[in-house]
Enzyme design. Sequence first.
Site, PDB file in Angstrom:
ATOM      1  N   ASP A 132       0.823  -1.212   0.000  1.00  0.00           N
ATOM      2  CA  ASP A 132       0.000   0.000   0.000  1.00  0.00           C
ATOM      3  C   ASP A 132       0.858   1.265   0.000  1.00  0.00           C
ATOM      4  O   ASP A 132       1.870   1.339   0.696  1.00  0.00           O
ATOM      5  CB  ASP A 132      -0.865  -0.019   1.273  1.00  0.00           C
ATOM      6  N   GLU A 179       1.512  -0.402  -4.914  1.00  0.00           N
ATOM      7  CA  GLU A 179       0.519   0.598  -5.298  1.00  0.00           C
ATOM      8  C   GLU A 179       1.224   1.937  -5.485  1.00  0.00           C
ATOM      9  O   GLU A 179       1.654   2.568  -4.521  1.00  0.00           O
ATOM     10  CB  GLU A 179      -0.570   0.743  -4.227  1.00  0.00           C
ATOM     11  N   ARG A 232      -6.029  -8.390 -12.401  1.00  0.00           N
ATOM     12  CA  ARG A 232      -6.729  -8.512 -11.117  1.00  0.00           C
ATOM     13  C   ARG A 232      -8.190  -8.133 -11.317  1.00  0.00           C
ATOM     14  O   ARG A 232      -8.509  -7.060 -11.830  1.00  0.00           O
ATOM     15  CB  ARG A 232      -6.103  -7.576 -10.083  1.00  0.00           C
TER      16      ARG A 232
HETATM   17  C1  AAO Z   1      -9.205   8.483   6.168  1.00  0.00           C
HETATM   18  C2  AAO Z   1     -10.011   9.750   5.924  1.00  0.00           C
HETATM   19  C3  AAO Z   1      -9.103  10.947   5.921  1.00  0.00           C
HETATM   20  C4  AAO Z   1      -8.345  11.023   7.245  1.00  0.00           C
HETATM   21  C5  AAO Z   1      -7.555   9.732   7.422  1.00  0.00           C
HETATM   22  C6  AAO Z   1      -6.801   9.661   8.738  1.00  0.00           C
HETATM   23  O1  AAO Z   1     -10.691   9.637   4.693  1.00  0.00           O
HETATM   24  O2  AAO Z   1      -9.901  12.119   5.772  1.00  0.00           O
HETATM   25  O3  AAO Z   1      -7.438  12.126   7.232  1.00  0.00           O
HETATM   26  O4  AAO Z   1      -8.463   8.622   7.385  1.00  0.00           O
HETATM   27  O5  AAO Z   1      -7.671   9.823   9.813  1.00  0.00           O
HETATM   28  C7  AAO Z   1      -7.852   4.813   2.634  1.00  0.00           C
HETATM   29  C8  AAO Z   1      -8.892   5.853   2.256  1.00  0.00           C
HETATM   30  C9  AAO Z   1      -8.637   7.173   2.939  1.00  0.00           C
HETATM   31  C10 AAO Z   1      -8.503   6.987   4.443  1.00  0.00           C
HETATM   32  C11 AAO Z   1      -7.321   6.041   4.643  1.00  0.00           C
HETATM   33  C12 AAO Z   1      -7.038   5.764   6.119  1.00  0.00           C
HETATM   34  O6  AAO Z   1      -8.896   6.029   0.854  1.00  0.00           O
HETATM   35  O7  AAO Z   1      -9.743   8.036   2.686  1.00  0.00           O
HETATM   36  O8  AAO Z   1      -8.288   8.229   5.088  1.00  0.00           O
HETATM   37  O9  AAO Z   1      -7.635   4.769   4.028  1.00  0.00           O
HETATM   38  O10 AAO Z   1      -8.132   5.247   6.749  1.00  0.00           O
HETATM   39  C13 AAO Z   1      -3.243   8.688  -2.510  1.00  0.00           C
HETATM   40  C14 AAO Z   1      -2.136   7.685  -2.246  1.00  0.00           C
HETATM   41  C15 AAO Z   1      -2.601   6.250  -2.401  1.00  0.00           C
HETATM   42  C16 AAO Z   1      -3.918   6.000  -1.654  1.00  0.00           C
HETATM   43  C17 AAO Z   1      -4.938   6.969  -2.206  1.00  0.00           C
HETATM   44  C18 AAO Z   1      -6.313   6.806  -1.560  1.00  0.00           C
HETATM   45  O11 AAO Z   1      -1.033   7.942  -3.070  1.00  0.00           O
HETATM   46  O12 AAO Z   1      -1.584   5.429  -1.864  1.00  0.00           O
HETATM   47  O13 AAO Z   1      -4.467   8.314  -1.921  1.00  0.00           O
HETATM   48  N1  AAO Z   1      -4.351   4.599  -1.765  1.00  0.00           N
HETATM   49  C19 AAO Z   1      -4.015   3.638  -0.692  1.00  0.00           C
HETATM   50  C20 AAO Z   1      -5.158   2.696  -0.411  1.00  0.00           C
HETATM   51  C21 AAO Z   1      -6.285   3.463   0.245  1.00  0.00           C
HETATM   52  C22 AAO Z   1      -5.833   3.968   1.599  1.00  0.00           C
HETATM   53  C23 AAO Z   1      -4.419   4.368   1.638  1.00  0.00           C
HETATM   54  C24 AAO Z   1      -3.574   4.240   0.561  1.00  0.00           C
HETATM   55  C25 AAO Z   1      -3.862   4.762   2.935  1.00  0.00           C
HETATM   56  O14 AAO Z   1      -5.543   2.039  -1.562  1.00  0.00           O
HETATM   57  O15 AAO Z   1      -7.457   2.693   0.379  1.00  0.00           O
HETATM   58  O16 AAO Z   1      -6.637   5.116   1.979  1.00  0.00           O
HETATM   59  O17 AAO Z   1      -3.442   3.539   3.561  1.00  0.00           O
HETATM   60  C26 AAO Z   1      -3.365  12.039  -6.562  1.00  0.00           C
HETATM   61  C27 AAO Z   1      -2.097  11.262  -6.347  1.00  0.00           C
HETATM   62  C28 AAO Z   1      -2.345   9.930  -5.696  1.00  0.00           C
HETATM   63  C29 AAO Z   1      -3.159  10.116  -4.436  1.00  0.00           C
HETATM   64  C30 AAO Z   1      -4.459  10.866  -4.771  1.00  0.00           C
HETATM   65  C31 AAO Z   1      -5.252  11.117  -3.493  1.00  0.00           C
HETATM   66  O18 AAO Z   1      -4.168  11.391  -7.559  1.00  0.00           O
HETATM   67  O19 AAO Z   1      -1.483  11.022  -7.580  1.00  0.00           O
HETATM   68  O20 AAO Z   1      -1.105   9.346  -5.353  1.00  0.00           O
HETATM   69  O21 AAO Z   1      -3.474   8.814  -3.914  1.00  0.00           O
HETATM   70  O22 AAO Z   1      -4.127  12.117  -5.366  1.00  0.00           O
HETATM   71  O23 AAO Z   1      -6.469  11.631  -3.830  1.00  0.00           O
HETATM   72  C32 AAO Z   1      -6.358  12.853 -10.815  1.00  0.00           C
HETATM   73  C33 AAO Z   1      -4.852  12.712 -10.920  1.00  0.00           C
HETATM   74  C34 AAO Z   1      -4.343  11.727  -9.876  1.00  0.00           C
HETATM   75  C35 AAO Z   1      -4.722  12.264  -8.546  1.00  0.00           C
HETATM   76  C36 AAO Z   1      -6.216  12.277  -8.524  1.00  0.00           C
HETATM   77  C37 AAO Z   1      -6.814  12.687  -7.200  1.00  0.00           C
HETATM   78  O24 AAO Z   1      -7.011  11.656 -11.207  1.00  0.00           O
HETATM   79  O25 AAO Z   1      -4.536  12.251 -12.203  1.00  0.00           O
HETATM   80  O26 AAO Z   1      -2.944  11.547  -9.956  1.00  0.00           O
HETATM   81  O27 AAO Z   1      -6.722  13.187  -9.507  1.00  0.00           O
HETATM   82  O28 AAO Z   1      -6.468  14.005  -6.887  1.00  0.00           O
END
Ligand code: AAO
Length: 512
Positions: A212, A248, A352
């Site tokens: 992750d 990831e 997958r």
């Molecule tokens: C939760 C709450 C938060 C709170 C936190 C702590 O929602 O408000 O602050 O708890 O209390 C998951 C959930 C999260 C959750 C977290 C912990 O999705 O909502 O937070 O569990 O409980 C990034 C990361 C990527 C991550 C993704 C969700 O790089 O690693 O965010 N995925 C993994 C897991 C996921 C998990 C976590 C990681 C954490 O699969 O389930 O989170 O363990 C850009 C960046 C990406 C980035 C996104 C975030 O993407 O490139 O790297 O991903 O922003 O939004 C276009 C762009 C694209 C961009 C996107 C979004 O499409 O082309 O690049 O827009 O802006």
Amino acid sequence: MKLLVFAWILGVCWAQYNPNTKPGTTSIVHLFEWRWADIAEECERFLAPNGFGGVQISPPQESIRLTNPWMPWWQRYQTISYNLCSRSGTEKELRDMVTRCNNVGVRIYVDAVINHMCGASGGAGTHSSCGTYFNADTKDFPSVPYSAWDFNDGKCKSPSGDIENYHDIYQVRDCRLVSLLDLALEKDYVRGRIAEYMNSLIDIGVAGFRVDGCKHMWPGDLRVVFDKLKNLNTKWFAENTRPFIFQEVIDLGGEPITASEYFGLGRVTEFKNSAKLGTVFRKWDNEKMAYLKNWGEGWSLMSSDKAVVFIDNHDNQRGHGPGGASVLTFWDSRLYKMATGFMLAHPYGVTRVMSSFQWPRHIVNGKDENDWVGPPSYSDGSTKPVPINPDSTCGDGWVCEHRWRQIKNMVIFRNVVNGENFSYWWDNGSNQVAFGRGNKGFIVFNNDDWNMDVILLTGLPAGTYCDVISGQKEGGRCTGLQITVQGDGRARFQISNTAEDPFIAIHINAKL
Ligand code: AAO
């Protein structure tokens, strides 16, 4: 001897790219939020008999338990310790699942949350899945143990301590992802604890890891952790088998951190597969299926031997992470089946398949207000079992896309044509396309708004074949369409644009 040394070096260098699936099986299914007991059953009653290679499971380590919102699915991405009790079950149930799945030749891949612990506002107490005490305010996680010394906060240079700018590679690696307490992977101690955790799972018999949030860890730190991993358990795997690693890293272009920085460590999730196939099948941005002729590297996707591909994942199916509105999910089932069919028929990447649960989708101004809702569960928050209906679909809110006939049969198709070349491409310049895999399988799509009636060269031996989309071969007959391949390898395909599933797939194991 020289040859042996060469083979050994190759084995050592390339092994972590191999999913270690049983020969003849190719695809992974993500049984998102399933209980271990249900996965064990599913391996025996469905996955093994239908040629699924392995299962990505939800994070098995101890995580926080939240009540506001109520038990969200994402609480499992907030680690409290590496104890193995979770919403999916106990350590005993986890071990039983791994053993039973391996015994029928289905591999288990663990979703490893190693970049961080819980959110900074996680509070103090025993509200964790094994009931272990922790204190997020003082960064104290006694049952690992980690203390304030083991986190990156001193290193992070952003004003809030969170990642504020994805264009600053130091922030992305050294600051908190959405406020999650960021572990200092530069420390030997932290690396050691993480490797110990992963090794405990290897001992149990898992075949690899979905790691992750790799974008948020320095590749050099990950290298040290992965180098500490043991070879797989010889009860089920050949000696010296390395764990499969897929990382990831969300790279849709436009950010300084790229997927390619991680290629040396293992495979990487190719999110462009999800975003772009969604756009093509929806016919947005003037995309057409005809353009898929050079799908894969030709579309600037990463090289096939580094990619893990999927149509949607647990994040982007509900608006978390990347991809946006183009991503296809079970909510758009007709296009979803077609896109999944295309992915599984195409030789690109390790595939997958997603298996989801339903939630009460409530979209307000483009955002799903219920994107947090956890798996089907009882009022005490415990996850419900997955009941199987007489028609082999799932009940109680479990979607089980992997059991849909069209998807299950395309998983089998991929196994049958494994290793065969992409061949016999045909298109009408629009959204009717067809291609084969060597002389073993052929697939035809009509995503245009008009009927299709064509004679195409399939490359298959003459005979009568069962379409595995509208039905399948059962007891020596076809339950759906029949396709006749002539002596010259040609066959006629008629697909109405209003068909329930406007595509047809045939392969040599579905020949009458
Ligand atoms: C939760 C709450 C938060 C709170 C936190 C702590 O929602 O408000 O602050 O708890 O209390 C998951 C959930 C999260 C959750 C977290 C912990 O999705 O909502 O937070 O569990 O409980 C990034 C990361 C990527 C991550 C993704 C969700 O790089 O690693 O965010 N995925 C993994 C897991 C996921 C998990 C976590 C990681 C954490 O699969 O389930 O989170 O363990 C850009 C960046 C990406 C980035 C996104 C975030 O993407 O490139 O790297 O991903 O922003 O939004 C276009 C762009 C694209 C961009 C996107 C979004 O499409 O082309 O690049 O827009 O802006």
